[in-house]
Scaffold this motif. Structure first.
Motif, PDB file in Angstrom:
ATOM      1  N   THR A   1       0.829  -1.214   0.000  1.00 55.16           N
ATOM      2  CA  THR A   1       0.000   0.000   0.000  1.00 55.16           C
ATOM      3  C   THR A   1       0.859   1.259   0.000  1.00 55.16           C
ATOM      4  O   THR A   1       0.468   2.277  -0.578  1.00 55.16           O
ATOM      5  N   MET A   2       2.039   1.190   0.643  1.00 55.58           N
ATOM      6  CA  MET A   2       2.929   2.359   0.601  1.00 55.58           C
ATOM      7  C   MET A   2       3.422   2.618  -0.814  1.00 55.58           C
ATOM      8  O   MET A   2       3.547   3.771  -1.241  1.00 55.58           O
ATOM      9  N   ASP A   3       3.730   1.550  -1.550  1.00 55.30           N
ATOM     10  CA  ASP A   3       4.154   1.716  -2.936  1.00 55.30           C
ATOM     11  C   ASP A   3       3.015   2.232  -3.815  1.00 55.30           C
ATOM     12  O   ASP A   3       3.225   3.038  -4.721  1.00 55.30           O
ATOM     13  N   ARG A   4       1.807   1.778  -3.550  1.00 54.78           N
ATOM     14  CA  ARG A   4       0.667   2.132  -4.407  1.00 54.78           C
ATOM     15  C   ARG A   4       0.059   3.483  -4.046  1.00 54.78           C
ATOM     16  O   ARG A   4      -0.317   4.260  -4.927  1.00 54.78           O
ATOM     17  N   TYR A   5      -0.059   3.758  -2.743  1.00 55.23           N
ATOM     18  CA  TYR A   5      -0.800   4.944  -2.314  1.00 55.23           C
ATOM     19  C   TYR A   5       0.038   5.959  -1.546  1.00 55.23           C
ATOM     20  O   TYR A   5      -0.451   7.050  -1.247  1.00 55.23           O
ATOM     21  N   GLY A   6       1.286   5.589  -1.205  1.00 60.52           N
ATOM     22  CA  GLY A   6       2.158   6.521  -0.491  1.00 60.52           C
ATOM     23  C   GLY A   6       2.176   6.272   1.006  1.00 60.52           C
ATOM     24  O   GLY A   6       1.255   5.679   1.580  1.00 60.52           O
ATOM     25  N   LEU A   7       3.243   6.744   1.638  1.00 55.09           N
ATOM     26  CA  LEU A   7       3.402   6.560   3.083  1.00 55.09           C
ATOM     27  C   LEU A   7       2.313   7.297   3.868  1.00 55.09           C
ATOM     28  O   LEU A   7       1.745   6.771   4.820  1.00 55.09           O
TER      29      LEU A   7
ATOM     30  N   THR B   1      -1.164   5.676   3.730  1.00 56.17           N
ATOM     31  CA  THR B   1      -1.181   4.390   4.424  1.00 56.17           C
ATOM     32  C   THR B   1      -1.224   4.588   5.931  1.00 56.17           C
ATOM     33  O   THR B   1      -2.021   3.962   6.633  1.00 56.17           O
ATOM     34  N   VAL B   2      -0.359   5.461   6.439  1.00 55.36           N
ATOM     35  CA  VAL B   2      -0.308   5.695   7.888  1.00 55.36           C
ATOM     36  C   VAL B   2      -1.590   6.342   8.387  1.00 55.36           C
ATOM     37  O   VAL B   2      -2.154   5.934   9.416  1.00 55.36           O
ATOM     38  N   LEU B   3      -2.076   7.336   7.658  1.00 51.72           N
ATOM     39  CA  LEU B   3      -3.289   8.036   8.109  1.00 51.72           C
ATOM     40  C   LEU B   3      -4.521   7.147   8.071  1.00 51.72           C
ATOM     41  O   LEU B   3      -5.439   7.306   8.887  1.00 51.72           O
ATOM     42  N   ALA B   4      -4.555   6.196   7.139  1.00 50.73           N
ATOM     43  CA  ALA B   4      -5.705   5.288   7.069  1.00 50.73           C
ATOM     44  C   ALA B   4      -5.640   4.216   8.155  1.00 50.73           C
ATOM     45  O   ALA B   4      -6.682   3.749   8.627  1.00 50.73           O
ATOM     46  N   SER B   5      -4.429   3.821   8.561  1.00 48.88           N
ATOM     47  CA  SER B   5      -4.276   2.724   9.523  1.00 48.88           C
ATOM     48  C   SER B   5      -4.338   3.190  10.968  1.00 48.88           C
ATOM     49  O   SER B   5      -4.900   2.504  11.830  1.00 48.88           O
ATOM     50  N   ALA B   6      -3.738   4.337  11.265  1.00 50.25           N
ATOM     51  CA  ALA B   6      -3.586   4.776  12.646  1.00 50.25           C
ATOM     52  C   ALA B   6      -4.899   4.884  13.434  1.00 50.25           C
ATOM     53  O   ALA B   6      -4.906   4.597  14.642  1.00 50.25           O
ATOM     54  N   PRO B   7      -6.036   5.295  12.822  1.00 43.85           N
ATOM     55  CA  PRO B   7      -7.271   5.335  13.611  1.00 43.85           C
ATOM     56  C   PRO B   7      -7.659   3.993  14.222  1.00 43.85           C
ATOM     57  O   PRO B   7      -8.354   3.955  15.254  1.00 43.85           O
ATOM     58  N   LEU B   8      -7.208   2.888  13.622  1.00 43.48           N
ATOM     59  CA  LEU B   8      -7.502   1.581  14.221  1.00 43.48           C
ATOM     60  C   LEU B   8      -6.804   1.423  15.562  1.00 43.48           C
ATOM     61  O   LEU B   8      -7.357   0.826  16.497  1.00 43.48           O
ATOM     62  N   SER B   9      -5.583   1.948  15.684  1.00 44.04           N
ATOM     63  CA  SER B   9      -4.882   1.851  16.967  1.00 44.04           C
ATOM     64  C   SER B   9      -5.556   2.727  18.017  1.00 44.04           C
ATOM     65  O   SER B   9      -5.615   2.357  19.193  1.00 44.04           O
TER      66      SER B   9
END
Length: 418
Positions: A81-87, A90-98
């Motif tokens: 996902t980092m290669d496809r959509y950028g760092l 990817t981080v902003l979409a994942s972090a709310p789960l934590s």
């Protein structure tokens, strides 16, 4: 020495003024530091969880290991996902789960909900360190990779410091639920920081919309496993960080409190010292990087010494010696930055991102396996009248020794023999 660019060209972002690279790296590191807090909080909240939910040593190990398991498995997707959509995306979409996982843990009415919280936290934190290493690999000079990776690992130690004395004091006075609540708030602040500051530079010569399919990306990861030198790297990758995290993140508090009668804050003080050391040890090893021909020998010898120190800690059973060995382990653990540098040097540039993703996945799957396995070892030992911590520490020592042997015996990358 070539100089790295200090700002992102204004054309790369329409949302904010240009930011220096080091500012963006620090923002990304805030997420990594908090992931370090999440993966080590068990050592501080273990007694509270056992009191409230009646967890056995095996259940406690499974609880701690679930973070590493979900974190590690998610690495399969995060590199792609980092290669496809950028760092940033990817981080902003994942972090709310934590954030949601920490809030769920703070409110958990049962062990099952607590485990669900760990699962969400692990997935949410999974791109945190990979984003930092890929950012460094893409935007900083290759000859400075070891230094900046070591610096990043050291900055992540701030998260370990939080789960030392500060969080131990909070948990002792207001309970383990408050500890998770504080981490949820800090994670939300980190998300806002990354949203405001991180806007990736364009990579020279790279078409912004040239992307592989998901199938091609997954096949690319699988192809790394066909290279013989990958297996030695992964064997040690699943072991060294796992050993350090199993001590610092799971067994440190229970061991000091049960074996030597330390209070929660006393054990938190030891954890704080260990965390302070971890701020500087990786950077020091990064500066001492001996180069590709000698680096593997350094890594193999350091991992074997680490195994010997775990065995000594198991057998000595003296408070002063145990604390001293923990501190020495914290110093020695800094060599892990050389493992990352070895990975980067072992593959051609077009495979670097995938290789770092696979290696990071192995690290956290190793954490999950070792924490779960040592929980089972502790339960087995207690059932046979053996001191659990003796069995746990010897099991970790044996695991490390075997991994070090595999790293020595399996072939190195042909790139290192040129």
């Amino acid at each position: 020495m070539p100089q790295f660019p200090v700002t992102v060209p204004a054309s790369t972002s329409t949302h904010s003024r240009a930011q220096p690279l080091w500012v963006m790296l620090l923002a990304l590191l805030s997420g990594f530091a908090l992931s370090q807090s999440y993966r080590t909080i068990t050592a501080i909240v273990a007694q509270g969880l056992q009191a409230d939910f009646g967890l056995s040593a095996q259940s406690l190990g499974a609880f701690a290991g679930l973070f590493g398991l979900s974190f590690g498995v998610a690495q399969l997707l995060m590199g792609i996902t980092m290669d496809r959509y950028g760092l940033r995306r990817t981080v902003l979409a994942s972090a709310p789960l934590s954030i949601a996982g920490a809030a769920l843990s703070a409110l958990a009415p049962s062990h099952g909900w607590l485990m669900a919280g760990q699962l969400l936290i692990g997935i949410g934190c999974s791109p945190a360190f990979l984003a930092c290493t890929v950012f460094i690999a893409r935007h900083f000079p290759s000859e400075r990779f070891a230094f900046f990776s070591g610096l990043s690992l050291g900055m992540g130690g701030l998260g370990l410091m939080l789960t030392g004395t500060p969080l131990a004091w909070v948990v002792q006075h207001w309970g383990w639920r408050t500890g998770f609540g504080i981490l949820a708030v800090l994670s939300a602040l980190s998300w806002l920081l990354i949203f405001a500051l991180v806007h990736e530079p364009s990579l020279p010569g790279r078409a912004p919309h040239a992307q592989e399919s998901w199938g091609d990306s997954l096949r690319g990861l699988a192809e790394l496993l066909t290279l013989p030198h990958t297996w030695g790297i992964l064997a040690l990758g699943m072991s060294c960080y796992a050993a350090f995290l199993s001590l610092r993140g799971l067994w440190l508090g229970p061991l000091l409190m049960d074996r030597f009668g330390f209070s929660l804050v006393d054990s938190g003080n030891v954890a704080l010292v260990l965390s302070l050391i971890s701020l500087f040890a990786p950077g020091a090893f990064g500066r001492m990087d001996p180069g590709p021909l000698r680096r593997r020998a350094w890594v193999a010898n350091a991992s074997l010494l680490m195994a010997a120190m775990f065995a000594a800690m198991a057998l000595l059973q003296q408070a002063g010696a145990t604390v001293a060995l923990m501190i020495l382990l914290g110093l020695l653990w800094g060599f892990s930055v050389l493992q990352y540098t070895d990975v980067r040097a072992s593959y051609p540039p077009e495979l670097t991102g995938r290789a770092l993703s696979l290696y990071t996945m192995s690290m956290f799957l190793g954490v999950a396996l070792m924490q779960s396995a040592t929980g089972a070892v502790a339960a087995w030992a207690a059932g046979r009248g053996i001191e659990p911590y003796l069995a746990v520490l010897l099991a970790i020592a044996g695991w490390l020794a075997l991994a070090s042997l595999a790293f020595r015996m399996l072939p190195a990358s042909p790139l290192l023999r040129r």
